[in-house]
Scaffold this motif. Structure first.
Motif, PDB file in Angstrom:
ATOM      1  N   VAL A 136     -32.054 -44.421  13.715  1.00 51.55           N
ATOM      2  CA  VAL A 136     -32.253 -45.772  12.918  1.00 51.55           C
ATOM      3  C   VAL A 136     -33.573 -45.686  12.276  1.00 51.55           C
ATOM      4  N   SER A 137     -33.589 -46.029  11.097  1.00 52.63           N
ATOM      5  CA  SER A 137     -34.811 -45.770  10.259  1.00 52.63           C
ATOM      6  C   SER A 137     -35.864 -46.567  10.399  1.00 52.63           C
ATOM      7  N   LEU A 138     -35.840 -47.966  10.731  1.00 51.94           N
ATOM      8  CA  LEU A 138     -36.804 -48.872  10.896  1.00 51.94           C
ATOM      9  C   LEU A 138     -37.682 -48.478  12.036  1.00 51.94           C
ATOM     10  N   SER A 139     -37.146 -48.074  13.107  1.00 53.49           N
ATOM     11  CA  SER A 139     -37.814 -47.945  14.197  1.00 53.49           C
ATOM     12  C   SER A 139     -38.133 -46.174  14.630  1.00 53.49           C
ATOM     13  N   GLY A 140     -37.501 -45.359  13.602  1.00 54.53           N
ATOM     14  CA  GLY A 140     -37.488 -43.867  13.810  1.00 54.53           C
ATOM     15  C   GLY A 140     -36.855 -43.524  15.159  1.00 54.53           C
ATOM     16  N   SER A 141     -36.062 -44.352  15.790  1.00 58.00           N
ATOM     17  CA  SER A 141     -35.480 -44.003  17.092  1.00 58.00           C
ATOM     18  C   SER A 141     -34.285 -42.965  17.076  1.00 58.00           C
ATOM     19  N   PHE A 142     -33.939 -42.363  18.127  1.00 58.96           N
ATOM     20  CA  PHE A 142     -32.903 -41.563  18.257  1.00 58.96           C
ATOM     21  C   PHE A 142     -31.785 -42.164  19.284  1.00 58.96           C
ATOM     22  N   TYR A 143     -30.783 -42.071  19.117  1.00 57.27           N
ATOM     23  CA  TYR A 143     -29.823 -42.509  20.181  1.00 57.27           C
ATOM     24  C   TYR A 143     -28.494 -41.736  20.431  1.00 57.27           C
ATOM     25  N   ASP A 144     -28.090 -41.605  21.514  1.00 55.52           N
ATOM     26  CA  ASP A 144     -26.854 -41.181  21.839  1.00 55.52           C
ATOM     27  C   ASP A 144     -25.928 -42.039  21.735  1.00 55.52           C
ATOM     28  N   ALA A 145     -24.904 -41.926  21.206  1.00 56.16           N
ATOM     29  CA  ALA A 145     -23.643 -42.994  20.498  1.00 56.16           C
ATOM     30  C   ALA A 145     -22.921 -43.448  21.690  1.00 56.16           C
ATOM     31  N   GLY A 146     -22.789 -42.518  22.760  1.00 56.79           N
ATOM     32  CA  GLY A 146     -21.941 -43.120  23.882  1.00 56.79           C
ATOM     33  C   GLY A 146     -22.607 -43.678  25.048  1.00 56.79           C
ATOM     34  N   GLY A 147     -24.021 -43.773  24.968  1.00 49.89           N
ATOM     35  CA  GLY A 147     -24.930 -44.435  25.652  1.00 49.89           C
ATOM     36  C   GLY A 147     -24.980 -45.996  25.440  1.00 49.89           C
ATOM     37  N   THR A 148     -26.006 -46.521  26.492  1.00 47.11           N
ATOM     38  CA  THR A 148     -26.299 -48.127  25.998  1.00 47.11           C
ATOM     39  C   THR A 148     -27.377 -48.044  24.805  1.00 47.11           C
ATOM     40  N   VAL A 193     -31.390 -50.463   1.183  1.00 49.14           N
ATOM     41  CA  VAL A 193     -32.456 -50.321   2.318  1.00 49.14           C
ATOM     42  C   VAL A 193     -31.539 -49.158   3.138  1.00 49.14           C
ATOM     43  N   PHE A 194     -32.446 -48.053   3.324  1.00 54.46           N
ATOM     44  CA  PHE A 194     -31.896 -47.043   4.068  1.00 54.46           C
ATOM     45  C   PHE A 194     -31.951 -47.546   5.681  1.00 54.46           C
ATOM     46  N   SER A 195     -30.754 -47.752   6.102  1.00 52.19           N
ATOM     47  CA  SER A 195     -30.534 -48.040   7.590  1.00 52.19           C
ATOM     48  C   SER A 195     -30.745 -47.353   8.480  1.00 52.19           C
ATOM     49  N   GLY A 196     -30.106 -46.033   8.308  1.00 57.91           N
ATOM     50  CA  GLY A 196     -30.317 -44.962   9.474  1.00 57.91           C
ATOM     51  C   GLY A 196     -29.308 -43.727   8.864  1.00 57.91           C
ATOM     52  N   LEU A 197     -28.910 -42.819  10.080  1.00 59.82           N
ATOM     53  CA  LEU A 197     -28.149 -41.865  10.166  1.00 59.82           C
ATOM     54  C   LEU A 197     -27.056 -41.974  11.230  1.00 59.82           C
ATOM     55  N   VAL A 198     -25.975 -41.593  10.747  1.00 57.60           N
ATOM     56  CA  VAL A 198     -24.860 -41.503  12.073  1.00 57.60           C
ATOM     57  C   VAL A 198     -24.500 -40.112  12.031  1.00 57.60           C
ATOM     58  N   ALA A 199     -24.394 -39.492  13.119  1.00 53.92           N
ATOM     59  CA  ALA A 199     -23.902 -38.044  13.502  1.00 53.92           C
ATOM     60  C   ALA A 199     -22.826 -38.068  14.031  1.00 53.92           C
ATOM     61  N   PHE A 200     -21.834 -36.845  13.604  1.00 53.28           N
ATOM     62  CA  PHE A 200     -20.542 -36.750  14.321  1.00 53.28           C
ATOM     63  C   PHE A 200     -20.567 -35.302  14.567  1.00 53.28           C
ATOM     64  N   TYR A 201     -19.803 -34.982  15.752  1.00 52.44           N
ATOM     65  CA  TYR A 201     -19.641 -33.784  16.140  1.00 52.44           C
ATOM     66  C   TYR A 201     -18.070 -33.363  16.092  1.00 52.44           C
ATOM     67  N   ASP A 202     -17.652 -32.242  15.593  1.00 52.07           N
ATOM     68  CA  ASP A 202     -16.468 -31.812  15.319  1.00 52.07           C
ATOM     69  C   ASP A 202     -16.536 -30.374  15.886  1.00 52.07           C
ATOM     70  N   PRO A 203     -16.035 -30.129  17.045  1.00 49.36           N
ATOM     71  CA  PRO A 203     -15.902 -28.904  17.787  1.00 49.36           C
ATOM     72  C   PRO A 203     -15.126 -27.786  17.120  1.00 49.36           C
ATOM     73  N   PRO A 204     -15.759 -26.443  16.899  1.00 51.37           N
ATOM     74  CA  PRO A 204     -14.812 -25.243  16.365  1.00 51.37           C
ATOM     75  C   PRO A 204     -13.549 -25.257  17.220  1.00 51.37           C
ATOM     76  N   LYS A 205     -12.563 -24.900  16.427  1.00 49.41           N
ATOM     77  CA  LYS A 205     -11.367 -24.588  17.101  1.00 49.41           C
ATOM     78  C   LYS A 205     -11.720 -23.245  18.146  1.00 49.41           C
ATOM     79  N   LYS A 206     -10.796 -23.334  19.221  1.00 56.31           N
ATOM     80  CA  LYS A 206     -11.133 -22.580  20.396  1.00 56.31           C
ATOM     81  C   LYS A 206     -10.581 -21.119  19.919  1.00 56.31           C
ATOM     82  N   ASN A 207      -9.421 -20.859  19.100  1.00 55.21           N
ATOM     83  CA  ASN A 207      -9.197 -19.596  18.510  1.00 55.21           C
ATOM     84  C   ASN A 207      -9.860 -19.081  17.479  1.00 55.21           C
ATOM     85  N   ILE A 208     -10.775 -19.891  16.751  1.00 60.04           N
ATOM     86  CA  ILE A 208     -11.222 -19.372  15.511  1.00 60.04           C
ATOM     87  C   ILE A 208     -12.133 -18.380  15.551  1.00 60.04           C
TER      88      ILE A 208
END
Length: 830
Positions: free
Chosen positions: A321-333, A465-480
């Protein structure tokens, strides 16, 4: 799409059935033709068939009715084999066409479903969205920021925006959707569409032959010309000696038959068609048969990251979140600012998401908000994904006039249109680097206020107004990692062309042991290079980030210009030009858009890059086996030609050791060997350890051609020695013919076995699994025994049954004339 979100019921099953009965299926009716008639016409043009017909006629005129009947039977047999091979190839190609038939979405019984495009009927509610091709003509009844490229009909390449209120609210088959989504009621299908009416003019356009096809056809034409010249010379020599027109014509026709390598074109067609069928069974659909020939030459694979190297299972993992400069785990509270960021990112997405990241944002919104606002708002304006780097903006409004203007895209794009100062931008860039270094896919999110309905032309004209960043994880394929290792072992360079940023891509690259993970260049920076520098950069760099269509296309063309054979994977609309330009365009079968599939030459049904390893291995196997088949044809044709020609030209005691009936018997044995046995040969174990074959390479180099010629001359020497031995021993013409014939057959059988590999020993290749090989060999031996030892048949072929010692001498000479090549292979291995 599981549910209908547009309040359109569509047709019922009864209405679909009635419409299909009235209007037919959605396909262009092919030009009327008779497959059997066309095949027979093609057969009548075959030089070997023409020679057999002429020879049968000569025998008939000479009163040799038995020989004439045998040759007529041989013509029917040859015709049957040709028609069978032709039918099998056409059936294979037909199945491939059915397999590559595009899908489309329709609303029926109130539900959106996917169907084959051929099953569309007049009256269907057709859903078309960005990246798809239009499968029928229709009238738009609902649209959302919908634009279409109609250049296939109008020649105009700029997109045309349409909606139900437009003067032109029609869509047409064959056009492609550039942006947005629409629903149209189908008004015309198949021949009745505008494209169908134009399509008749395309039926007579021929397809261009490949370099290999041209080389093979050129070789066969030269042999036909040589056969014609030798035919005239031999006919003239014989006639001057005997003054018997028909007898001299028969002898000349015998030699002409021995020269023609008519098996080669049949072998080429069979190998390519069956190769395509084998690939389809492996989950790789070949849209163009000629691609099979190119596969084994692939030297560079340009691949996307998302969905190709990774699972394409985007999960929202981190927030900033840009306003507070805080990082969050999206799966948490999450607190209110973090939830507000998710809400803004969701509104910046498509209302009906199909992109994995947008799906994840909608799911996260649903999880974090008990009151769902989505039903209360409707979209009033949309800016599709655009710009370099790209971003997109959506404007929603509810019945009270409350407006939401939300944007998301590449963080650099949002920073460029934000109201942040330099210091604030640096703080956010540090957060971007932190997310990217962890291998996360990062999007910037922004919002703004806008009153009135006179929206600017470009979204970049608004300040956000820059609200913030959303980050996604896409794991590598197991056989790659193992897939990349297989490519590297085969001498193939892999390059990543992605729209993602450099740090994210490099993090994933290191995780999968990608070669060249430490060096990366962006699309804009790359295009700023001068032409010479651009080419050098493309050759030395393996990761290209923030790519866009022009840059991808230029990379493909640069690699082609330095002689690389380029394979390119892609799934989106923007990949179309590069897929089309690559030697091998590879579309993803599951997540690929119809435009990507249309531009590609291969489709991976399961979006699994490991299938490309299998496809390249299959391409190399097919090419290697085709070479073995044609080298076999050359090697065995030489002794047949010379065994007929030498006694005749040198006027030996038995000048006509073989007649047309003997030549046609040998041809009937050789045909299945080259086109059935060798096609079924397994891949040699060192095939994927060799470097790729340059596409410009001629089919045979001088060493390979010399090997085949020497093998042929060695077999000729054996047949001539047996001839001289028999004559020296005072044996009659029929027994001499039997021994020479036995020698040639033994050489033919062992040549088939020895030439299964030009590297490994015959003791190794005997363990290869190929049931057809042993069937053909034992059938040949049995048939030869019948010819030599069943008296009525031996009498017809003018054979005399040899003793076991004579047969052993003949077979021994034939085997010796071939088995010496095992010593050459041993030296090569040593």
């Amino acid at each position: 799409m599981a549910e209908n979100n547009f309040h359109i019921p569509g047709l019922s099953e009864q209405e679909v059935t009635a419409a299909r009965a009235k209007y037919g299926s959605n396909s262009i009716s092919p030009k009327k033709s008779s497959n059997l008639r066309d095949a027979l016409i093609d057969l009548a043009r075959e030089p070997m068939v023409v020679l057999l017909l002429v020879t049968a006629g000569v025998y008939l005129l000479s009163g040799k009715n038995g020989d004439a009947l045998f040759l007529t039977t041989a013509i029917i047999f040859v015709a049957g084999i040709s028609l069978f091979q032709n039918s099998r190839s056409k059936k294979t190609i037909g199945k491939l066409k059915n397999f590559t038939q595009p899908k489309c979405k329709v609303i029926r019984n109130g539900t959106a479903i996917a169907i084959n495009s051929e099953d569309l009927v007049v009256g269907d509610s057709l859903i078309i969205e960005e990246g798809t091709s239009v499968m029928a003509d229709g009238t738009i009844v609902h649209s959302n920021d919908f634009s279409v490229n109609e250049s296939v009909l109008t020649g105009e390449s700029l997109p045309v925006f349409k909606d139900p209120a437009s003067i032109d609210h029609q869509i047409f088959q064959g056009t492609t959707i550039i942006s947005g989504l629409a629903i149209a009621t189908v008004t015309a299908i198949g021949d009745q569409t505008r494209l169908g009416q134009i399509g008749r003019s395309l039926e007579n356009i021929g397809t261009e032959k490949t370099p290999l096809e041209l080389q093979i056809n050129n070789f066969v034409k030269k042999m036909v010309i040589a056969g014609g010249i030798v035919f005239v010379i031999v006919w003239l020599i014989n006639y001057l000696h005997s003054l018997n027109l028909l007898d001299s014509l028969t002898k000349a026709l015998t030699l002409a038959m021995s020269i023609l390598p008519e098996e080669i074109p049949v072998a080429f067609t069979t190998f390519m068609a069956l190769g395509a069928w084998r690939l389809m069974q492996m989950g790789v659909v070949v849209k163009q048969i000629k691609t099979v020939e190119t596969l084994g030459s692939a030297s560079v694979i340009c691949t996307d990251k998302t969905g190709t190297l990774t699972e394409n299972r985007m999960s929202l993992t981190k927030l900033y979140v840009s306003l507070s400069g805080s990082f969050y785990d999206a799966g948490g509270t999450l607190d209110d600012p973090a939830r507000a960021l998710i809400r803004t990112a969701m509104w910046a997405s498509e209302p009906i998401p199909f992109d994995p990241m947008e799906v994840a944002l909608h799911e996260s919104y649903q999880k974090n908000f008990t009151v769902d606002e989505r039903e209360d708002y409707h979209m009033v304006h949309e800016y599709p994904l655009s710009g370099k780097p790209p971003m997109m903006t959506h404007v929603f409004e509810n019945n009270n006039g409350t407006r939401i203007v939300a944007a998301k895209g590449a963080p650099e794009a949002l920073l460029a249109v934000s109201d942040l100062n330099a210091e604030e931008k640096e703080i956010i860039k540090a957060a971007i680097r932190e997310f990217s270094a962890g291998g996360y896919r990062v999007l910037g999110v922004g919002e703004t206020l806008f009153k009135g309905n006179h929206f600017p032309v470009n979204q970049q004209e608004m300040k956000f107004v820059f609200s913030g960043l959303v980050a996604f994880y896409d794991p590598p394929k197991k056989n790659i990692a193992s897939v990349l290792k297989a490519f590297y072992r085969a001498g193939i360079v892999v390059k990543i062309l992605t729209g993602d940023n450099a740090l994210t891509t490099q993090a994933i690259a290191r995780e999968i042991n990608f070669r060249g993970a430490d060096q990366c260049i962006g699309g804009d920076e790359l295009l700023m290079q001068p032409e010479s520098g651009f080419r050098a950069e493309v050759e030395k760099t393996n990761i290209f980030s923030r790519m866009f269509p022009d840059a991808k296309l230029k990379i493909i063309n640069a690699l082609k210009s330095v002689g690389e054979i380029v394979a390119m994977t892609g799934d989106g609309v923007n990949d179309g030009p590069a897929l089309k330009a690559a030697h091998i365009g590879i579309a993803m079968g599951r997540k690929g858009t119809e435009i990507a599939k249309e531009a590609a030459t291969l489709i991976l049904l399961e979006d699994d890059l490991s299938k490309m390893v299998d496809a390249i291995a299959m391409g190399r196997r097919i090419y290697a086996n085709l070479k073995k088949a044609i080298q076999y044809i050359i090697s065995i044709h030489i002794p047949i030609i010379l065994t007929v020609f030498i006694p005749l030209a040198l006027n030996w005691v038995y000048p006509n050791i073989f007649s047309p009936v003997h030549i046609i018997f040998l041809e009937l044995i050789m045909g299945p060997t080259c086109s059935i046995v060798y096609e079924n040969e397994p891949m040699e174990k060192n095939t994927m350890l060799r470097p790729p074959r340059p596409l410009s390479t001629t089919f045979f180099n001088w060493n390979e051609l010399a090997t085949s010629v020497i093998q042929g001359l060695a077999i000729t020497a054996a047949t001539m020695l047996i001839y001289k031995y028999a004559v020296g021993a005072g044996l009659g013409e029929q027994l001499t013919r039997s021994m020479v014939f036995s020698c040639l057959l033994a050489a033919n059988i062992f040549l088939t076995l020895v030439n299964r590999s030009f590297y490994y020993s015959v003791l190794v290749t005997l363990r290869y699994k190929n049931k057809l090989l042993w069937f053909v060999i034992w059938f040949t031996i049995l048939l030869s025994a019948v010819l030599l030892y069943v008296k009525p048949i031996a009498h017809f072929f003018e054979f005399q049954s040899p003793s076991l010692i004579q047969l052993a001498i003949s077979a021994g000479a034939g085997i010796s004339s071939v088995i010496w090549f095992e010593i050459i292979k041993w030296v090569k291995r040593s």
